[in-house]
Write a protein that holds these residues in place. Sequence first.
Motif, PDB file in Angstrom:
ATOM      1  N   LEU A 197       0.827  -1.210   0.000  1.00  0.00           N
ATOM      2  CA  LEU A 197       0.000   0.000   0.000  1.00  0.00           C
ATOM      3  C   LEU A 197       0.862   1.261   0.000  1.00  0.00           C
ATOM      4  CD1 LEU A 197      -2.737  -1.121   2.540  1.00  0.00           C
ATOM      5  CD2 LEU A 197      -3.033  -0.803   0.077  1.00  0.00           C
ATOM      6  N   LEU A 198       1.968   1.246   0.760  1.00  0.00           N
ATOM      7  CA  LEU A 198       2.876   2.395   0.778  1.00  0.00           C
ATOM      8  C   LEU A 198       3.510   2.608  -0.590  1.00  0.00           C
ATOM      9  CD1 LEU A 198       4.626   2.032   4.240  1.00  0.00           C
ATOM     10  CD2 LEU A 198       3.206   3.939   3.490  1.00  0.00           C
ATOM     11  N   LYS A 199       3.905   1.512  -1.250  1.00  0.00           N
ATOM     12  CA  LYS A 199       4.498   1.632  -2.594  1.00  0.00           C
ATOM     13  C   LYS A 199       3.489   2.223  -3.571  1.00  0.00           C
ATOM     14  CE  LYS A 199       7.836  -2.176  -2.327  1.00  0.00           C
ATOM     15  NZ  LYS A 199       8.132  -3.551  -2.803  1.00  0.00           N
ATOM     16  N   ALA A 200       2.244   1.743  -3.491  1.00  0.00           N
ATOM     17  CA  ALA A 200       1.207   2.239  -4.406  1.00  0.00           C
ATOM     18  C   ALA A 200       0.925   3.720  -4.153  1.00  0.00           C
ATOM     19  CB  ALA A 200      -0.070   1.417  -4.239  1.00  0.00           C
ATOM     20  N   ALA A 201       0.815   4.102  -2.867  1.00  0.00           N
ATOM     21  CA  ALA A 201       0.563   5.507  -2.549  1.00  0.00           C
ATOM     22  C   ALA A 201       1.734   6.381  -2.990  1.00  0.00           C
ATOM     23  CB  ALA A 201       0.318   5.667  -1.047  1.00  0.00           C
ATOM     24  N   ASP A 202       2.972   5.870  -2.844  1.00  0.00           N
ATOM     25  CA  ASP A 202       4.147   6.635  -3.250  1.00  0.00           C
ATOM     26  C   ASP A 202       4.182   6.815  -4.766  1.00  0.00           C
ATOM     27  OD1 ASP A 202       6.580   7.949  -2.358  1.00  0.00           O
ATOM     28  OD2 ASP A 202       7.650   6.370  -3.441  1.00  0.00           O
ATOM     29  N   ALA A 203       3.780   5.777  -5.499  1.00  0.00           N
ATOM     30  CA  ALA A 203       3.722   5.892  -6.963  1.00  0.00           C
ATOM     31  C   ALA A 203       2.685   6.934  -7.377  1.00  0.00           C
ATOM     32  CB  ALA A 203       3.386   4.536  -7.576  1.00  0.00           C
ATOM     33  N   ALA A 204       1.532   6.930  -6.697  1.00  0.00           N
ATOM     34  CA  ALA A 204       0.498   7.919  -6.995  1.00  0.00           C
ATOM     35  C   ALA A 204       0.979   9.326  -6.645  1.00  0.00           C
ATOM     36  CB  ALA A 204      -0.777   7.586  -6.222  1.00  0.00           C
ATOM     37  N   LEU A 205       1.726   9.436  -5.538  1.00  0.00           N
ATOM     38  CA  LEU A 205       2.276  10.733  -5.134  1.00  0.00           C
ATOM     39  C   LEU A 205       3.263  11.245  -6.178  1.00  0.00           C
ATOM     40  CD1 LEU A 205       2.663  12.966  -2.984  1.00  0.00           C
ATOM     41  CD2 LEU A 205       4.391  11.499  -1.914  1.00  0.00           C
ATOM     42  N   GLY A 206       4.123  10.356  -6.673  1.00  0.00           N
ATOM     43  CA  GLY A 206       5.068  10.755  -7.718  1.00  0.00           C
ATOM     44  C   GLY A 206       4.357  11.245  -8.962  1.00  0.00           C
ATOM     45  N   ASP A 207       3.258  10.586  -9.316  1.00  0.00           N
ATOM     46  CA  ASP A 207       2.473  11.004 -10.480  1.00  0.00           C
ATOM     47  C   ASP A 207       1.875  12.392 -10.256  1.00  0.00           C
ATOM     48  OD1 ASP A 207       1.265  10.496 -13.036  1.00  0.00           O
ATOM     49  OD2 ASP A 207      -0.621  10.175 -11.990  1.00  0.00           O
TER      50      ASP A 207
END
Length: 393
Positions: free
Chosen positions: A103-113
Amino acid sequence: FNVDRLSRINDSLGHAAGDAVLREVAQRVNAIAGPTDTLARLSGDEFVLLLTSCHDNEDIILAARRLIDPTAQPHPGGGHDVVVTGSVGISIFPRDGPAPGDLLKAADAALGDMKKSGRNGFRFFKGEMNAQALRWLALETRLRRAIERDELALHYQPQISRIEGNVVGMEALLRWRSEEIGVVSPSDFIPLAEDTGLIHPIGEWVIRQACFQNKAWQNAGLPPVKVAVNVSANQFKAGSVSGMVQKALLESGLAPRYLEVELTESVMLGDSAAAEAQMAELRAMGVSLSLDDFGTGYSSLGYLSRFPLDKLKIDQTFVRNITTEQRSAAIAQATIALAQGLSLSVVAEGVETIGQRDFLGLIGCDVMQGYLYSRPVPAHEMAQLLAKGRVAV
């Protein structure tokens, strides 16, 4: 959740100023977190907020806005008022991963976007959810403009005496036709208005419009009847209802006995003392109070004895099945008996068939509202119904 460009503050005002901004951001974010939520600082300018009580995407979007908007307010730092913005990446369990790390990886990817596309906003991990979020935000923007663009209107549904067929009252119902997207359902825009706080200016507009329209009908010589206006729990919590009503009555010249405030059981949950005080003020003015959707929420017989109500409305979910389902019939009959015992009047909503009308009459309900008599109609059609004075089935 990332504080955008914190390094500029560290470089220009020093790390002490940057730390002060981070502490202030943490306090503002913590104020948003509920009792079962978790807030943590992951790194220098990055926080994670675990939300446990979001029921749908709209709840998540609202939470993201509540993170972003307070962050953008000026922060004291290094003797200056410092302005920073925030970017949010969102992941959802279990859709975006079964484990905390996923979940942290997914949220971080969304944050980068989000950062790539301009910062000061939010992104979901899954793209189709971003499209839905954009639609939600676009609807909010249009709703903010709806009053100034004169896109809102009240329609009126008559309440009819079963025996004589006379119009004995009416309910004002809000409608929205957007210039850009056409008719928007109340089930879509009312929850949005509640979530964004727009319910307060819109609610005030509804009360004023209903009062001025009812007074205009009376001035035109039409038979005077009561108009009922729905008021939300949020309006009661804000403590503004009695003041709004008093102002609308004063400016329109409508006598208080021709206005009814409809509320739901949710008004009486939480800070019931504040609601009780406002209800007492409304009653002191001469405005009547009705309890809408009785039996569908957190019903408590204690409410009925404690709060100064005048009327109960039997919800259409019971009326719909009243002739075919014993449970619905029993609830309607019990509601009517309860109201009669407490000297409250009763209105049945959603009456669509003669069978429903006759059954309600047998169990003691003599005022009806529903498509059997009339759909909600614009003001000019309601004036015609008032002029006739009666509605034929």
